[in-house]
Structure formats: structure tokens, C-alpha cells
Design an enzyme around this catalytic site. Structure first.
Site: not given
Length: 465
Positions: A249, A271, A384
Site C-alpha cells: 500500500d 489508497k 487518518m
């Protein structure tokens, strides 16, 4: 990489050495370990070189260098104490397209000789590009201590059965799996103990087995840690080196990806905010499908697979489809970031508990138990949370935390690009904007953040409240 590492086949290789002092002797001694034909030209020779000539290990001409000495030579080492002569020979060799090395003069070297750890037929060569020879010697000493001398026996054993294994197992993957099992298991141990006949019989028995060519895939969910490659676990590194396919990732740093087996297939499924390159359900199916095809698949995740890494969702799919797997935990992003910023997540004078939460926005809101988060003597770590920072600060104050509660934003933790901004719930958003904080980031809220200035040890770019 300025110097491309290669191993020359020295069978019938012709090599000229100009100079026969102690410096030349060291190069000659190294060359004598090969099958090359060695010619030495010099007006005089040290005792070491004279000894080599007396033993007929080299051809020695005691005279000055002549242009014709380059005839029929393929490699040249220049080791005289006359700089002008060295340059002259270098220029002549280059004009003839002959590989040339002028000892201790890197700019005049078309190639350089590496530092070597020899366990014939295994040879390990290292180079610093001529800029750090002392460091190179240090690394060689380290390797000499950790690589057993008897590893040469494994090399000889592999050479002996290489063709037989190749004839029995048709694909490269099958052969690699077979040799990995051999070199990691009891056969290798028998060879180390001098039981070569027993080792040979075991290998032959395995080759004659009906299921020897069957390859069984597996998935390894590997935590890549917070960013610094040195924080990887030994187990993670070992499995990364075994992988046929690596699914990684956005949070996996290029430095960590460099540690993956060189010829493994690498599939990016990262992502970013509002941009899911590959939906999670497709990632789950991809892991299972590649493993069922007989591959060893590493799912490489930033941080730890089970802390906002969706590792649980992935292995549910693997279980449903009958795929075997392993999970390799790692230093979490929160732990790494806090440690490298001098912010202890718990401290008896500041925090008696720590909570991990997601700051990910959904429909422009963050659905969390704000009352449970906004507790005194508690550290909160938001993953996040950069986009949701205004909501996080507002909700924590609304539910009881003082506006002057210390807060920190940490970008690219544990890497040379690490940046930390500290402030309070009242001003951390403004400070983060002024410092141009970008993902990946973590938010730490709580009294422990006030210890950053005192306990910080990692060299970073930081802005204080």
C-alpha cells in the site's frame, strides 16, 4: 548506482598487471584465486611477486612496460608508483576497449574490485564505489562472523544436484521452493554435520516423491512498521525475501520495498484520500486468487496489519477460500511516531490510558464515542485524521477537554522526512496548515504531548507551540 556489479568468467581470461610492488602483489594474489592467465610487467618485483613467479603461478617480465604488452589482454591492473605512466597505460587500454583499473585512483578505473567474502563456490562482493574503503572493511568483518565457513559445502551440494533437480522440476517456482526447503531444513543440517551421504539420500527421496512438484500457495500479512526499514522484524524480512508476489500500500516506503526479493512481482493497491486505487474487496480476492495459483504472497502494510490495517477483513476472505496464511505483527504507526517524537503514550504523571481511533471522514462527519475519548489522564491517537482535524478538535472540546489540551501532528514518522507540529486543540489546525503538514500523519492529543520538547531525540523539522 554508478558501478554495475558483475562477475566475470575467468576461464581463459587474460589479465595484465603493470607493477610488481606490494600494491601490485595484493591484486595478483586476488587474481590467483581465479582461473585467469596472469602476466606481470615491471622493472623490478617484490619478494612476494618473485615467489609467485618461481611457483609458476604467473608470467613475470622484469622490464619496463611496452605498448605491445596490451596485445591479447582483456583486463588490466595498473599499480606503478609513476602517475604519468599510470595515465598513459589507462589511456591506451581505454583506446583498445580493454577493461582497466588504476589502483587507488578511482577516476581512472573503468571497474573497481570489490571487498570479497569467499565461501567457494559462494562469493559475496561489496563495493562503496571507492569512497568508503574503511566502512567496507568493517562490513566485510561483520559478514565474515555471521556467514559460516561451511556454507561452501551447501554451495557444492547444490551444484552437484542442480541438473538433476532441474530435470525433475520443470518450473522456476517449483525449483525455488524445493531448494528453499532443502537449504532451510534437515538436509542442510546434515551437510553442516558432515553427513553428506545421508543428505544426498534424503534429497533423492524427496525428488522421487509424487508430490514434489506440487506448490502450495500461502499469504503472509506483514506489518512494514511506521517507515524506518530498521524497525522491521526479522521474520518480516525473511518472508519478504521468500515472496513471489508482494501486494503493498501507499504507506510502505521505497526503502522497505527495496528489501523485497528482487524478482518478486509487485502489485500496488494503495489508497489516498478519496482515491481507493483498488477497492478492499478486490484486494481480498486478489490475495486469495494469487495464493491459490501456488504463489507465496506477501501483503505488505504500513504499521501493523491489525491496527486500522484491515488485516482481519483480508484473512476472513482467505479462510473462506481455504488459503493458509500467517500474520506478522509490527511496530505500530502510533508507537513508532510517539517514540521518535519523544511523546510517551502513557506516563504516570500525565496519562493512565491510551486509545487508538480513526479520524477518517464519512459523509463529512466522524462517528466516534466522543464522550469516551474526551477523558482526563488519557492519550488519544487518531489515524487518518488530517482532513477531519477541525471536527476532531471541535468534538473533543465540546465533550469536555480544555481547549488548551496539548496536541501534535506527526508527518512521515520515523523517516528522514519526519515533521512534527505541536500546539493545542485551539490552534493545532492553524499550525498544521502553516507547516504544510501532508499525509501520512498521526494526531496525538493529551498531556503527554507537553513532554515532546524535553524528550525529543530524533533529528527532525519541527515547529513548537
Amino acid at each position: 548506482m554508478r558501478y554495475f556489479p558483475i562477475f566475470l568468467d575467468t576461464e581463459n581470461l587474460t589479465c595484465l598487471v603493470v607493477g610488481a610492488g606490494e600494491v601490485g602483489a595484493r591484486k595478483i594474489e586476488l587474481l590467483m584465486k581465479t582461473a585467469a592467465h596472469i602476466t606481470v610487467v615491471a622493472p623490478w618485483a617484490c619478494d612476494t611477486v618473485l615467489g609467485f613467479a618461481a611457483e609458476k603461478k604467473i608470467t613475470l617480465h622484469l622490464r619496463k612496460y611496452q605498448d605491445s604488452d596490451l596485445d591479447n589482454q582483456e583486463v588490466v591492473f595498473v599499480a606503478t608508483d609513476d602517475g604519468d605512466v599510470n595515465v598513459e597505460i589507462h589511456d591506451q587500454a581505454r583506446a583498445r576497449k580493454i577493461l582497466v583499473n588504476v589502483v587507488d585512483n578511482t577516476p581512472l578505473c573503468q571497474f573497481i574490485t570489490p571487498s570479497i567474502v569467499e565461501r567457494a563456490p559462494i562469493t559475496i562482493a561489496m563495493s562503496s564505489g571507492g569512497v568508503a574503503p574503511v566502512l567496507l572493511r568493517y562490513l566485510r568483518q561483520k559478514l565474515e562472523t555471521v556467514i559460516p565457513h561451511k556454507v561452501s559445502l551447501l554451495g557444492q551440494f547444490s551444484e552437484k544436484f542442480r541438473d538433476l533437480v532441474k530435470s525433475r522440476l520443470q518450473s522456476v517456482t517449483e525449483r525455488r521452493y524445493f531448494w528453499e526447503d532443502v537449504l532451510d531444513g534437515d538436509i542442510a543440517e546434515d551437510i553442516y554435520q558432515g553427513k553428506e551421504a545421508l543428505a544426498e539420500q534424503k534429497l533423492l527421496d524427496r525428488l522421487s516423491s509424487d508430490d514434489v512438484s506440487k506448490t502450495k500457495g500461502e499469504v503472509y500479512l506483514v506489518g512494514a512498521g511506521p517507515g524506518d526499514p530498521e524497525l522491521l522484524t526479522f521474520r518480516a524480512l525473511r518472508l519478504m525475501q521468500k515472496a513471489d508476489i508482494v501486494v503493498y500500500d501507499r504507506l510502505v516506503s521505497p526503502e522497505i520495498l527495496e528489501l523485497v526479493r528482487r524478482d518478486a512481482e509487485k502489485i500496488y493497491v494503495g489508497k489516498a484520500k478519496s482515491d481507493h486505487a483498488v477497492p478492499q474487496e478486490q484486494i481480498n480476492d486478489l490475495l486469495a486468487r494469487k495464493a491459490l495459483e501456488g504463489n507465496r504472497v506477501v501483503r505488505l502494510k504500513g504499521g501493523d496489519p491489525f491496527i486500522f490495517g484491515r488485516g482481519g477483513e483480508e484473512i476472513e476472505t482467505l479462510i473462506d477460500q481455504g488459503v493458509t496464511f500467517q500474520v506478522v505483527p509490527a511496530i505500530t504507526a502510533a508507537s513508532g511516531a510517539a517514540s521518535y517524537c519523544g511523546i510517551p503514550l502513557t506516563h504516570r504523571d500525565h496519562s493512565k490510558s491510551v486509545v487508538f481511533a480513526t479520524g477518517h471522514l464519512k459523509d463529512n462527519s466522524i462517528n466516534l464515542n466522543w464522550q469516551g475519548l474526551a477523558q482526563p489522564d488519557q492519550t488519544i491517537v487518531f489515524y487518518m485524521g488530517l482532513t477531519g482535524l477541525p471536527i476532531i478538535c471541535k468534538k473533543l472540546v465540546e465533550h469536555g477537554l480544555p481547549a488548551d489540551t496539548p496536541a501534535a501532528m506527526i508527518q512521515s514518522a520515523t523517516t528522514p522526512k519526519q515533521k512534527i507540529v505541536t500546539g493545542t486543540l485551539a490552534n493545532i489546525q492553524q499550525k498544521a496548515e502553516e507547516a504544510e503538514i501532508r499525509p501520512p500523519t498521526l494526531i496525538i492529543v493529551g498531556s503527554v504531548v507537553s513532554l515532546h520538547k524535553k524528550l525529543n531525540w530524533f533529528d527532525e523539522s519541527s515547529e513548537q507551540a
